[in-house]
Design an enzyme around this catalytic site. Structure first.
Site, short mmCIF file in Angstrom:
data_model
loop_
_atom_site.label_atom_id
_atom_site.label_comp_id
_atom_site.label_asym_id
_atom_site.label_seq_id
_atom_site.Cartn_x
_atom_site.Cartn_y
_atom_site.Cartn_z
N GLN B 136 0.88 -1.18 -0.10
CA GLN B 136 0.10 -0.07 -0.12
C GLN B 136 0.93 1.10 -0.12
O GLN B 136 1.68 1.35 0.92
CB GLN B 136 -0.91 0.12 1.32
CG GLN B 136 -1.86 1.28 1.44
CD GLN B 136 -2.34 1.25 2.87
OE1 GLN B 136 -1.62 1.24 3.85
NE2 GLN B 136 -3.62 1.31 2.97
N GLY B 137 0.79 2.17 -1.01
CA GLY B 137 1.54 3.48 -1.03
C GLY B 137 0.71 4.57 -0.59
O GLY B 137 0.15 5.17 -1.48
N TYR B 138 0.76 4.78 0.67
CA TYR B 138 -0.18 5.96 1.17
C TYR B 138 0.64 6.66 1.88
O TYR B 138 1.01 7.87 1.39
CB TYR B 138 -1.00 5.30 2.18
CG TYR B 138 -2.57 4.79 1.49
CD1 TYR B 138 -2.47 4.62 0.01
CD2 TYR B 138 -3.46 4.56 2.14
CE1 TYR B 138 -3.77 3.91 -0.36
CE2 TYR B 138 -4.74 4.14 1.73
CZ TYR B 138 -4.91 3.55 0.47
OH TYR B 138 -6.02 3.22 -0.06
N SER B 139 1.35 6.50 3.02
CA SER B 139 2.09 7.36 3.76
C SER B 139 3.37 8.11 3.12
O SER B 139 4.00 7.26 2.11
CB SER B 139 2.35 6.65 5.26
OG SER B 139 1.39 6.51 5.81
N SER B 171 4.75 -1.54 4.23
CA SER B 171 5.04 -3.14 4.62
C SER B 171 5.00 -3.99 3.35
O SER B 171 4.49 -3.71 2.40
CB SER B 171 3.92 -3.37 5.50
OG SER B 171 3.83 -2.84 6.67
N GLU B 254 -15.96 -3.94 3.55
CA GLU B 254 -16.46 -4.96 4.51
C GLU B 254 -15.18 -5.45 4.88
O GLU B 254 -14.43 -6.07 4.14
CB GLU B 254 -17.00 -6.10 3.61
CG GLU B 254 -18.38 -5.78 3.39
CD GLU B 254 -19.26 -6.87 2.55
OE1 GLU B 254 -20.36 -6.60 2.27
OE2 GLU B 254 -18.59 -7.91 2.26
#
Lengths: 379, 401
Positions: B136-139, B171, B254
């Protein structure tokens, strides 16, 4: 898998909330709390008309024959409105004592009257020691004399003894200090030799009394259950009280949160609504984070009484320990969010604040119930 | 209220248990501290996901055409219940969790909602089978809790985005095949309105992954640098500059709620075993009245989260909106897990400070490791403070600002 309320239960919840919002708003709570008797006959009558006093009474005896989960839903609404009066003690505890412990004759004599609200009752268990957990501390005695028992002793913390009709009283009937020496009697509040003095209490929505029994004669047919068979009934009542008070606390905690949030949305300081400050938001969010999981714990404990009796005791203690502290903490935070006005007699929040503390301390404070959780969990 | 399983569900539960007994190797415990540093272990875990998938135990609620088992007619409720059973039994059997969890729980549901037909067919089956691992490339270094301030840019050049910038705390980036990534595509728009959600092949030229060492000593997460990385425009999910909505949908998708509370219950059982077996003053620690109070307090919190998850599952089965339940869960569960580990360290006393490779270490060093790891989870995925803001603003309607 269905961990939720049925349509009927949602209707019960909705109708209780609506009725109590109308018939027991804070102004009524205040009037009753400031009055001498601690209850309102009109409100008690209204609740009986709704069938609530007969909620746990089997249909054959004129009740609705519902279960503990239904009662918990109703008591949560009582807690939300901070309803003053003997309901919890009469419609839950005394009624279940008779449903569970009495023979058919006594049931037939008392349950229809309790269900209709014609008669109210309470339980007289505690004495000077203030210890409900152990039979050895019971000092009141009952001696057989012909067709009667003669009761002597002094009970403390008897809820609403001054206004109910019937006291379910625990006495020692044998020399044994153990559980086998304890018997329950149904004592008419107007019996001669009985003197009842209301005690001044901090939580004005709950009244308790000192009850002195001086050679009170009780007909032998008013012995509840077996001679010497009172203790298991008492233990059962304490479990039910734990769930009932926990449910009341859940509803109360929700209500004080709502009061605090409402206030934070209108009160301005530093030119802004105080609810826009994170210091306030986080306190309110912590209340939500405690209340939401706790709701499930209360439901489960009540459901266990209906469907999983072997888990009922542990679940009851869990709910009581958790809700005792959660309600007290939430009431505390709600007062804090209100600031100075929250500390006044004039504002309503103190009624809930004090009720939270009563809920925490009555029927076993949190440490008592945590130890029971540990013991029953085999720690 | 009815907590029993139907006869069919009980039968399914027995099947799952049998399958797990046959397939979970005793020698490969659920979470081995530091396992993600080891390529052999990663290969094993991918193999494990494939096996689970072939047994029909992964993302059962997805449509059949994308690798799930859900039919247009609507057996969704049944599948949701079955998936819950699988997840619970996996934790009980101490089976390794899904290595492709980011794909299965985050990007997969997002693609189903916002992806093009081609994107769905291309990615979803591989996500399920564990063939593609996602990160996941968010922060970013300057965008943590204030995620929408992110500055990694993607400029359009013909059929490509040219990506430049940096992500952090990523991660699994060291072995992931793909990244779902938030990039700024319109620097002039207000911050929430200039972001797009794109899919980046981690083998693209111009990507550098540099491991970061966590306080546990593991290289669990990474910095990821982008230097003129070319990403086909076909890898845009949703509309251009609508990435914030797409990302938010991911978060509200969900979630399989029971998995985490089952894990919490297991951690508590581990703590209880420890307290019963460790001795102090000639008695088990669990006989000490003060310890019993604290153990019971945790037991109550663990149990209330269990019923809370049952209630949420019920809401999900009835199609009722979870509201802010996910935030309450995240806030309470992560802090509870950390509290369990903290008490375990206290039970262990001096042993609690032994490193996992040390002689005399208790429970393979899992407690000090988890004590640190669970602290990271209180911060990651939206800190406790951010969750409180969400609860207060979206749940209670307190004013922003």
């Amino acid at each position: 898998m269905d961990f939720g309320l049925s349509d009927d239960q949602l209707i019960l919840q909705r109708s209780a909330r609506d009725l109590l919002a109308k018939e027991c708003p804070p102004a009524v709570v205040r009037r009753i709390a400031e009055g001498p008797s601690g209850h309102s006959e009109a409100l008690d009558r209204r609740m009986a008309e709704m069938g609530w006093t007969g909620l746990l009474v089997p249909p054959a005896s004129g009740g609705l024959g519902l279960g503990m989960l239904d009662m918990a839903i109703l008591l949560a609404e009582h807690g939300r409105a901070a309803v003053p009066g003997p309901f919890l003690f009469s419609a839950l505890l005394a009624t279940r004592a008779i449903v569970r412990g009495a023979d058919r004759r006594l049931k037939k004599q008392w349950l229809p009257k309790l269900a209709s609200g014609e008669c109210t009752a309470t339980i007289a268990l505690l004495e000077e020691s203030g210890d409900s957990a152990h039979p050895a501390v019971l000092r009141s005695r009952a001696r057989r004399k012909g067709a009667a028992y003669v009761l002597s002793g002094r009970k403390l913390f008897v809820p609403y003894a001054h206004c109910v009709d019937l006291l379910i009283t625990a006495c020692r009937t044998s020399g044994s200090d153990g559980p086998d020496g304890v018997t329950l009697f149904l004592v008419d509040r107007r019996a001669s030799g009985l003197s009842i003095r209301p005690l001044e209490t901090v939580d004005r929505t709950r009244r308790v009394c000192e009850v002195e029994m001086r050679r009170v004669e009780v007909p032998a047919d008013q012995l509840l259950g077996r001679l010497g068979g009172g203790w298991p009934v008492i233990e059962h009542l304490l479990d039910l009280a734990a769930v009932g008070v926990a449910a009341d606390g859940f509803g109360g905690a929700e209500r004080v949160l709502e009061m605090a949030v409402e206030y934070a949305k209108t009160r301005q300081q530093f030119g802004r609504l105080i609810g826009s400050f994170q210091a306030i938001k986080h306190i309110a969010a912590e209340m939500v984070a405690e209340i939401e999981p706790a709701r499930s714990l209360v439901w489960f404990a009540a459901y266990a009484h209906d469907a999983l009796p072997r888990e009922a005791r542990r679940a009851s203690s869990m709910a009581k320990a958790a809700l005792s502290e959660i309600y007290s903490r939430c009431a505390n935070r709600a007062v804090q969010i209100h600031g100075g006005i929250g500390f006044t007699w004039e504002h309503d929040v103190h009624f809930w604040f004090k009720r939270a503390k009563w809920n925490e301390l009555a029927f076993g404070a949190p440490a008592f119930h945590r130890e029971r959780v540990a013991a029953l969990g085999g720690f | 209220m009815d907590l029993s399983l139907t006869p069919q569900e009980s039968e399914f539960q027995r099947q799952v248990r049998r399958w797990l007994r046959r397939n979970v190797s005793r020698r490969s415990p659920a979470e081995e501290p530091g396992e993600y540093g080891n390529p052999k272990r990663i290969a094993e875990l991918k193999q494990w996901q494939r096996k689970l998938y072939e047994a029909g135990y992964v993302a059962m609620g997805w449509p059949r055409e994308y690798g799930g088992q859900s039919e247009p007619g609507g057996n969704r409720r049944d599948l949701l219940m079955r998936q819950t059973i699988v997840n619970e039994e996996m934790v009980k059997a101490r089976a390794p969790s899904l290595i492709g969890v980011m794909g299965v729980q985050m990007v997969g549901p997002t693609l189903m909602q916002y992806g093009t037909e081609e994107q769905k067919r291309r990615f979803l089956p591989k996500i399920l089978a564990g063939e593609q691992i996602w990160c996941q490339g968010y922060s970013e270094p300057g965008s943590g809790s204030d995620l929408a301030s992110l500055t990694t840019r993607a400029e359009i050049a013909g059929d490509f985005f040219i990506v430049n910038g940096q992500k952090v705390w990523t991660s699994n980036a060291q072995f992931a095949d793909w990244m779902f990534c938030l990039v700024r595509t319109d620097p002039t728009a207000p911050k929430h309105k200039g972001i797009s959600y794109i899919l980046i092949d981690m083998k693209s030229p111009g990507i550098t992954v540099r491991p970061l060492v966590q306080m546990t000593g593991d290289k669990g997460f990474n910095e990821v640098f982008f230097e003129d990385v070319r990403v086909p425009r076909a890898n845009l999910v949703g509309e251009l500059n609508q990435g914030w909505q797409v990302a938010n949908a991911t978060l509200s998708h969900e979630r399989n709620l029971l998995g985490s509370t089952t894990r919490t219950q297991q951690m508590f059982q581990g703590l209880l075993r420890l307290a019963r077996t460790r001795r102090r003053g000639g008695k088990p620690v669990s006989a000490d009245p003060a310890m019993r109070q604290r153990l019971a307090d945790l037991a109550i919190r663990v149990e209330s989260m269990k019923y809370h998850s049952y209630r949420q599952l019920t809401d999900l089965l009835h199609g009722r909106s979870p509201g802010i339940a996910a935030s309450v869960n995240k806030l309470v569960s992560t802090e509870l897990n950390h509290a369990i580990c903290a008490l375990a360290l206290e039970v262990l006393g001096d042993y609690g400070m032994l490193e996992r490779r040390s002689r005399h270490v208790a429970d393979r060093g899992v407690w000090p490791y988890e004590f640190m790891f669970t602290l990271g989870l209180i911060i990651g995925g939206g800190t406790s403070q951010i969750q409180k803001n969400i609860i207060a603003e979206r749940g209670l309607g307190l004013p922003r600002g």
